[in-house]
Design a protein around this motif. Structure first.
Motif, PDB file in Angstrom:
ATOM      1  N   SER A  63      14.790  10.083  24.929  1.00 48.33           N
ATOM      2  CA  SER A  63      15.668  10.451  24.345  1.00 48.33           C
ATOM      3  C   SER A  63      16.425  12.000  24.449  1.00 48.33           C
ATOM      4  N   TRP A  64      15.388  12.264  24.596  1.00 49.12           N
ATOM      5  CA  TRP A  64      15.281  14.061  25.009  1.00 49.12           C
ATOM      6  C   TRP A  64      16.025  14.277  26.042  1.00 49.12           C
ATOM      7  N   ILE A  65      16.128  13.670  26.644  1.00 50.60           N
ATOM      8  CA  ILE A  65      17.316  14.283  27.821  1.00 50.60           C
ATOM      9  C   ILE A  65      19.219  14.337  27.950  1.00 50.60           C
ATOM     10  N   PHE A  66      19.364  13.390  26.318  1.00 48.65           N
ATOM     11  CA  PHE A  66      20.520  13.781  25.928  1.00 48.65           C
ATOM     12  C   PHE A  66      20.823  14.705  25.257  1.00 48.65           C
ATOM     13  N   LYS A  67      19.285  15.336  24.541  1.00 49.34           N
ATOM     14  CA  LYS A  67      19.430  16.695  23.595  1.00 49.34           C
ATOM     15  C   LYS A  67      19.464  17.838  24.072  1.00 49.34           C
ATOM     16  N   VAL A  84      24.987  17.736  26.682  1.00 47.11           N
ATOM     17  CA  VAL A  84      25.621  16.187  26.733  1.00 47.11           C
ATOM     18  C   VAL A  84      26.436  16.598  24.645  1.00 47.11           C
ATOM     19  N   GLU A  85      27.862  16.996  25.388  1.00 48.22           N
ATOM     20  CA  GLU A  85      28.700  17.122  23.841  1.00 48.22           C
ATOM     21  C   GLU A  85      28.140  16.186  22.969  1.00 48.22           C
ATOM     22  N   PHE A 102      17.944  11.852  34.907  1.00 47.39           N
ATOM     23  CA  PHE A 102      16.764  12.322  34.828  1.00 47.39           C
ATOM     24  C   PHE A 102      15.923  11.076  34.878  1.00 47.39           C
ATOM     25  N   LEU A 103      16.566   9.599  34.197  1.00 43.48           N
ATOM     26  CA  LEU A 103      15.781   8.573  34.959  1.00 43.48           C
ATOM     27  C   LEU A 103      16.727   8.049  36.804  1.00 43.48           C
ATOM     28  N   ASP A 104      15.749   9.136  37.167  1.00 41.45           N
ATOM     29  CA  ASP A 104      16.077   8.512  38.799  1.00 41.45           C
ATOM     30  C   ASP A 104      14.912   6.979  39.551  1.00 41.45           C
ATOM     31  N   ASN A 105      14.504   5.877  38.934  1.00 42.54           N
ATOM     32  CA  ASN A 105      14.090   5.702  39.207  1.00 42.54           C
ATOM     33  C   ASN A 105      14.050   4.508  39.618  1.00 42.54           C
TER      34      ASN A 105
END
Length: 160
Positions: free
Chosen positions: A11-15, A21-22, A129-132
């Protein structure tokens, strides 16, 4: 149907502050429950495979007929840049979608996000960041895209 984004281990990718991320966009990013994610995965991606790495020639994303001519694109350069916008090729491919089109960002059969297209356009850098191998599809839409770890992606069409 949904679970808290806090349940998501990444969840850090959104923080992050970069990309930011607004808060109003974050409220519209929904993490599907594992059961609902599995259903979306079966309906939109594959009813046999559970992860993009395992897709076979039987699955629509791997079929030549699904590939857009000249639809291979290098997304990582735009991702690394100061430019906030998705690459032009992606925006053109999805130009028929309205801002409120429901999209699914499908990482694997237990990890699917649901959000409006307009929110994805603003927050795409966080998602990648989730590019798999995740596949972006729209509800009742034929346009799709798959993003790979090597910075490349494929613009696709799926049968609806």
């Amino acid at each position: 149907m949904y679970q808290s984004l806090e349940q998501f281990s990444k969840s850090w990718i959104f923080k992050r502050n970069d990309p930011k991320v607004e808060p109003e966009d974050l409220l519209q990013i929904c993490l599907l429950s594992e059961q609902r994610a599995a259903q979306i995965w079966r309906d939109y991606i594959s009813d046999e495979q559970i992860h993009p790495d395992h897709l076979s020639d039987k699955d629509w994303p791997k079929k030549d007929s699904a590939k857009v001519p000249d639809g291979k694109l290098y997304w990582e350069k735009a991702w690394d840049s100061e430019e906030a916008s998705l690459p032009d090729e992606v925006l053109t491919h999805f130009s028929a979608w309205g801002e409120d089109t429901t999209v699914f960002f499908c990482c694997h059969n237990e990890l699917v996000f649901e959000l409006p297209w307009g929110v994805f356009k603003r927050t795409w850098k966080a998602f990648l960041f989730l590019d798999n191998g995740p596949i972006l599809v729209g509800k009742k839409k034929k346009q799709a895209a798959q993003f790979h770890t090597n910075g490349w992606g494929n613009l696709l069409f799926r049968g609806v």
